[in-house]
Scaffold this active site. Structure first.
Site, mmCIF file in Angstrom:
data_model
loop_
_atom_site.group_PDB
_atom_site.id
_atom_site.type_symbol
_atom_site.label_atom_id
_atom_site.label_comp_id
_atom_site.label_asym_id
_atom_site.label_seq_id
_atom_site.Cartn_x
_atom_site.Cartn_y
_atom_site.Cartn_z
ATOM 1 N N ARG A 241 0.849 -1.189 0.000
ATOM 2 C CA ARG A 241 0.000 0.000 0.000
ATOM 3 C C ARG A 241 0.884 1.238 0.000
ATOM 4 O O ARG A 241 1.871 1.308 0.731
ATOM 5 C CB ARG A 241 -0.913 0.025 1.234
ATOM 6 C CG ARG A 241 -2.114 -0.909 1.143
ATOM 7 C CD ARG A 241 -3.107 -0.404 0.105
ATOM 8 N NE ARG A 241 -4.310 -1.221 0.022
ATOM 9 C CZ ARG A 241 -4.483 -2.235 -0.809
ATOM 10 N NH1 ARG A 241 -3.513 -2.585 -1.629
ATOM 11 N NH2 ARG A 241 -5.625 -2.890 -0.843
ATOM 12 N N GLU A 270 -4.775 6.689 -5.526
ATOM 13 C CA GLU A 270 -4.806 6.069 -6.851
ATOM 14 C C GLU A 270 -6.179 6.253 -7.479
ATOM 15 O O GLU A 270 -7.184 5.971 -6.835
ATOM 16 C CB GLU A 270 -4.465 4.577 -6.733
ATOM 17 C CG GLU A 270 -3.054 4.333 -6.210
ATOM 18 C CD GLU A 270 -2.785 2.893 -5.863
ATOM 19 O OE1 GLU A 270 -1.622 2.539 -5.650
ATOM 20 O OE2 GLU A 270 -3.763 2.103 -5.780
ATOM 21 N N HIS A 291 0.046 -0.085 -10.069
ATOM 22 C CA HIS A 291 -0.730 -1.006 -9.236
ATOM 23 C C HIS A 291 -1.179 -2.228 -10.043
ATOM 24 O O HIS A 291 -2.369 -2.569 -10.110
ATOM 25 C CB HIS A 291 -1.942 -0.307 -8.622
ATOM 26 C CG HIS A 291 -2.418 -0.980 -7.358
ATOM 27 N ND1 HIS A 291 -2.934 -0.291 -6.287
ATOM 28 C CD2 HIS A 291 -2.440 -2.287 -6.996
ATOM 29 C CE1 HIS A 291 -3.267 -1.143 -5.324
ATOM 30 N NE2 HIS A 291 -2.970 -2.368 -5.742
#
Length: 323
Positions: A241, A270, A291
């Site tokens: 994270r 994000e 990601h």
């Protein structure tokens, strides 16, 4: 939905961000209505979940104010491992079951970790730029040796968070010939893994890889002081994270040479804001991917299957993977 329809259909399932999962999602094996949306803005959450008994979300936040307006909601199925986008306290107060997906990416995420490690340690970004700029063609010898190249073998891999993903990363690290150390709240039971407090792990590791959930206690776990305590030759890997690391402090550490490099797959927000300090970095010692560590085709299909398993188990009165 009319009152008669509600009586006939036991559950209304609403998937708020279906386009976040590129996989086949089988219909749950019980009577239900299924509604899905490609994506959902924050202001659309309450209206789209108005009649829902089950909400599916990957990254759409479900906060206390929204939950308070959804009296029919009984379950939230998170299509991911992290649950920091759901107000768990509000769910507990209402008796709403929250279930997440666990251990679906035990291949995809660790492989991506090592892709980042190798890219940084072997200076792939700098060498790719050299080739694209025509510098190899203009070289007076058969190769370019303008950027330092390091091996993983013989170095110490420090893993912060020793759950299923951390253990898998340790396994691959040992195959590379790395010595593995771990900092973990739970006992480290592998004989060939050295258990260390976080401070000592940071100070002695050549590669530090983060595998922790984001909580109030872990936010900015790695800040300026922690980066300064690391070896100048060390690299930091984060596929967990973004909020685990103070991004401004990391940008400064990479620019100043406080650490040798970093490979990240996650950011604190994000999609990222244009002014994110890591997004603006143009350094050969920093690799950023959007990601995607979790997102191999196999991992996404496993996630989709486990997602429906969780919903079916809850509907049968035997919830699993409840947070």
């Amino acid at each position: 939905m009319s009152a008669t329809a509600k009586q006939r259909i036991a559950h209304h399932i609403v998937f708020l961000d279906r386009d976040s999962l590129i996989a086949t999602v089988r219909p749950p094996a019980f009577d239900h209505v299924w509604t899905e949306h490609a994506a959902t803005a924050q202001g659309e959450v309450v209206e789209r979940l108005r009649d829902a008994t089950v909400a599916i979300t990957n990254k759409v936040p479900l906060r206390a104010d929204a939950i308070a307006q959804l009296p029919d909601l009984q379950m939230i199925a998170v299509a991911a491992t992290g649950t920091d986008n759901v107000d768990l306290d509000a769910c507990r107060a209402r008796g709403i079951v929250v279930a997440n997906i666990r251990d679906y990416s035990l291949v995809s995420v660790p492989e991506h970790c090592f892709a980042l490690m190798l890219a940084v340690r072997r200076n792939l970004r700098a060498y790719l730029a050299d080739v694209e700029a025509g510098r190899w063609e203009a070289s007076s010898r058969f190769c370019l040796l303008d950027h330092p190249i390091g091996d993983l073998s013989g170095s110490r891999l420090g893993i912060v968070g020793y759950g299923a993903l951390g253990r898998r990363v340790a396994q691959i690290g040992r195959a590379f010939g790395m010595q593995v150390a771990a900092a973990s709240r739970s006992p480290v039971q592998d004989d060939d893994v050295l258990a260390l407090p976080l401070g000592e792990l940071l100070a002695t590791s050549d590669v530090v890889s983060l595998h922790l959930p984001l909580t109030a206690q872990t936010r900015h776990l790695i800040g300026a002081a922690e980066l300064a305590s690391m070896k100048r030759s060390a690299i930091l890997i984060n596929t967990a994270r973004g909020g685990l690391v103070d991004e401004a402090a990391l940008a400064a550490a990479l620019t100043d040479g406080t650490i040798a490099g970093a490979g990240f797959d996650v950011l604190s927000k994000e999609p990222p804001a244009p002014d994110n300090p890591l997004l603006r970095l143009r350094l050969p010692n920093f690799v950023l991917t959007p990601h995607v560590a979790w997102a191999s085709g196999g991992a996404m299909q496993t996630l989709a299957d486990m997602l429906v398993d969780n919903i079916e188990a809850w509907a049968a009165g035997t919830p699993k993977n409840a947070v």
